[in-house]
Design a protein around this motif. Structure first.
Motif, short mmCIF file in Angstrom:
data_model
loop_
_atom_site.label_atom_id
_atom_site.label_comp_id
_atom_site.label_asym_id
_atom_site.label_seq_id
_atom_site.Cartn_x
_atom_site.Cartn_y
_atom_site.Cartn_z
N LEU A 1 39.75 41.91 46.75
CA LEU A 1 39.06 42.17 45.48
C LEU A 1 39.95 41.87 44.28
O LEU A 1 39.46 41.39 43.25
CB LEU A 1 38.61 43.64 45.44
CG LEU A 1 37.57 44.03 46.50
CD1 LEU A 1 37.20 45.50 46.37
CD2 LEU A 1 36.33 43.16 46.39
N SER A 2 41.24 42.13 44.39
CA SER A 2 42.15 41.83 43.28
C SER A 2 42.28 40.33 43.07
O SER A 2 42.35 39.87 41.92
CB SER A 2 43.53 42.44 43.54
OG SER A 2 43.46 43.85 43.61
N ALA A 3 42.30 39.57 44.16
CA ALA A 3 42.36 38.12 44.02
C ALA A 3 41.10 37.57 43.37
O ALA A 3 41.16 36.70 42.49
CB ALA A 3 42.58 37.48 45.38
N LEU A 4 39.93 38.10 43.77
CA LEU A 4 38.68 37.66 43.16
C LEU A 4 38.64 38.01 41.68
O LEU A 4 38.31 37.16 40.84
CB LEU A 4 37.50 38.31 43.89
CG LEU A 4 37.15 37.75 45.27
CD1 LEU A 4 36.19 38.69 45.99
CD2 LEU A 4 36.55 36.37 45.15
N ALA A 5 38.97 39.26 41.34
CA ALA A 5 38.93 39.67 39.94
C ALA A 5 40.01 38.96 39.12
O ALA A 5 39.77 38.56 37.97
CB ALA A 5 39.12 41.19 39.85
N GLY A 6 41.20 38.77 39.71
CA GLY A 6 42.25 38.06 38.98
C GLY A 6 41.87 36.62 38.69
O GLY A 6 42.15 36.11 37.59
N ALA B 1 38.79 35.53 38.31
CA ALA B 1 37.75 35.57 37.27
C ALA B 1 38.36 35.79 35.89
O ALA B 1 38.00 35.10 34.92
CB ALA B 1 36.75 36.67 37.60
N PHE B 2 39.28 36.74 35.77
CA PHE B 2 39.88 37.02 34.47
C PHE B 2 40.77 35.87 33.99
O PHE B 2 40.92 35.67 32.78
CB PHE B 2 40.70 38.30 34.54
CG PHE B 2 39.88 39.56 34.48
CD1 PHE B 2 39.04 39.80 33.41
CD2 PHE B 2 39.95 40.50 35.49
CE1 PHE B 2 38.28 40.96 33.34
CE2 PHE B 2 39.20 41.66 35.44
CZ PHE B 2 38.35 41.89 34.36
N ALA B 3 41.35 35.12 34.91
CA ALA B 3 42.30 34.08 34.52
C ALA B 3 41.62 32.74 34.22
O ALA B 3 42.04 32.03 33.29
CB ALA B 3 43.34 33.89 35.60
N LYS B 4 40.57 32.39 34.98
CA LYS B 4 40.06 31.02 34.90
C LYS B 4 38.59 30.90 34.54
O LYS B 4 38.13 29.80 34.24
CB LYS B 4 40.30 30.31 36.25
CG LYS B 4 41.76 30.19 36.63
CD LYS B 4 42.55 29.39 35.60
CE LYS B 4 44.01 29.24 36.02
NZ LYS B 4 44.80 28.47 35.02
N LEU B 5 37.83 31.98 34.60
CA LEU B 5 36.41 31.89 34.31
C LEU B 5 36.12 32.38 32.89
O LEU B 5 36.87 33.18 32.34
CB LEU B 5 35.59 32.70 35.33
CG LEU B 5 35.73 32.29 36.79
CD1 LEU B 5 34.81 33.12 37.67
CD2 LEU B 5 35.47 30.80 36.99
N ARG B 6 35.03 31.90 32.34
CA ARG B 6 34.61 32.30 31.00
C ARG B 6 33.33 33.13 31.10
O ARG B 6 32.34 32.69 31.67
CB ARG B 6 34.37 31.07 30.12
CG ARG B 6 35.60 30.21 29.88
CD ARG B 6 35.25 28.99 29.05
NE ARG B 6 36.39 28.13 28.84
CZ ARG B 6 36.35 26.97 28.18
NH1 ARG B 6 35.18 26.53 27.67
NH2 ARG B 6 37.44 26.25 28.03
N ARG C 1 45.88 38.35 38.33
CA ARG C 1 45.49 37.58 37.14
C ARG C 1 46.68 36.84 36.54
O ARG C 1 46.60 35.65 36.19
CB ARG C 1 44.86 38.52 36.12
CG ARG C 1 44.33 37.83 34.88
CD ARG C 1 45.14 38.20 33.66
NE ARG C 1 44.58 37.66 32.44
CZ ARG C 1 45.20 37.67 31.27
NH1 ARG C 1 46.40 38.25 31.16
NH2 ARG C 1 44.66 37.12 30.20
N GLN C 2 47.82 37.51 36.43
CA GLN C 2 49.01 36.87 35.89
C GLN C 2 49.49 35.75 36.81
O GLN C 2 49.91 34.69 36.34
CB GLN C 2 50.12 37.90 35.70
CG GLN C 2 49.80 38.97 34.68
CD GLN C 2 49.55 38.38 33.29
OE1 GLN C 2 48.41 38.34 32.82
NE2 GLN C 2 50.61 37.90 32.68
N TYR C 3 49.42 35.95 38.11
CA TYR C 3 49.88 34.93 39.04
C TYR C 3 48.97 33.70 39.00
O TYR C 3 49.45 32.57 39.03
CB TYR C 3 49.95 35.50 40.45
CG TYR C 3 50.72 34.62 41.41
CD1 TYR C 3 52.08 34.78 41.58
CD2 TYR C 3 50.07 33.61 42.13
CE1 TYR C 3 52.80 33.97 42.45
CE2 TYR C 3 50.77 32.80 42.99
CZ TYR C 3 52.14 32.98 43.15
OH TYR C 3 52.83 32.16 44.01
#
Length: 298
Positions: free
Chosen positions: A111-116, A118-123, A180-182
């Protein structure tokens, strides 16, 4: 006539030997470095070694003066007494902790990878607001949520069951922010755009492009989550039934009462430490590599 400039070789350069010596000094550890490293190693493994010594000795040796410094011959007997203790279901507690830590680790990483991602690359609308909410959860002490969580588990009928120790920790704010940072630093936008040009959907991009590149971060986050859930004591102590504890709750019962069997406690602690050591031995190289990739750019 044209003048030719003389070429300067390494043997003609008067500064070459000094530069070579400086480079060798940079890469050669000093005796003080070895001394500091030896002290750090001893300070790290010293408590673990002494735990093995105490777990293999009877109580009479533990309270002796000076204390013993070499392992004894009663480790097997002490381990057997831990599993046969009628007040502590230690084998069940090990299985419970393994299940809680494994399920929480898999859930947090996924879940953290999915959310990260989304926050990093999706609009999408409200992205910054939702990210601030996630970061805000990291600022609230865990102790403040114990009573509401306990009431919630009772309201949905999970109080006392093993799922009540897993459900509140299926995702963490730290895991989302870490991923998200990674993703922002390790995954270029051009790679995602190239996948979209090839006709890949967002789901396919994540599982075939993004997630394989997150393996170092997954290893680090997985280890931290597994250790946190394995060592958690307060929440399982509050929510689980007495006959269905985790390993940390079982250890607290070993040390309870009017008389504490120190050899029994040390043997139980040793058994509870072995899974963490095995996880680090199996995944240590990837974990260190993930930390280095996150700390070195270029």
């Amino acid at each position: 006539m044209t003048a030719t400039l003389p070429t300067l070789t390494a043997t003609d350069d008067p500064e070459a030997p000094s530069r070579k010596r400086r480079r060798s000094r940079v890469h050669r550890a000093s005796p003080l470095t070895y001394l500091v490293l030896a002290f750090v190693v001893l300070a790290s493994i010293g408590p673990l070694y002494y735990m093995v010594v105490m777990a293999s000795r009877p109580n009479s040796d533990i309270t002796s003066n000076p204390p013993p410094l070499t392992p004894g011959s009663e480790l097997g007997d002490n381990v057997t007494r831990v599993f046969e203790n009628p007040d502590v279901v230690f084998a069940q507690s090990l299985l419970n902790s393994l299940m809680v830590a494994t399920v929480a680790t898999i859930s947090v990483v996924t879940l953290s990878a999915l959310a990260g991602f989304a926050f990093a690359k999706l609009r999408f609308r409200g992205k910054n607001f939702f990210l601030l909410c996630v970061i805000g959860t990291m600022m609230v002490p865990v102790q403040l949520g114990l009573v509401p969580l306990y009431m919630l588990m009772g309201w949905i009928g999970l109080a006392g069951s093993l799922w009540s120790a897993v459900l509140p920790f299926l995702v963490t704010g730290f895991g989302v922010f870490f991923m998200r940072q990674y993703v922002m630093q390790a995954i270029p936008d051009e790679l995602i755009e190239a996948a979209r040009v090839d006709g890949a959907s967002t789901t396919r991009i994540f599982f075939q492009v993004i997630f394989p590149a997150l393996r170092p971060a997954v290893a680090v986050l997985g280890l931290l989550t597994f250790m946190e859930r394995w060592n958690d004591f307060m929440w399982p102590y509050l929510t689980l039934a007495p006959e269905n504890p985790t390993v940390q709750v079982a250890l607290s019962r070993l040390s309870g009462g009017y008389y504490t069997d120190q050899a029994l406690v040390m043997a139980g602690t040793l058994l509870a430490t072995v899974p963490l050591v095995l996880v680090f031995v199996l995944f240590g190289r990837r974990i260190v590599g993930g930390i280095m990739e996150g700390g070195v750019k270029g």
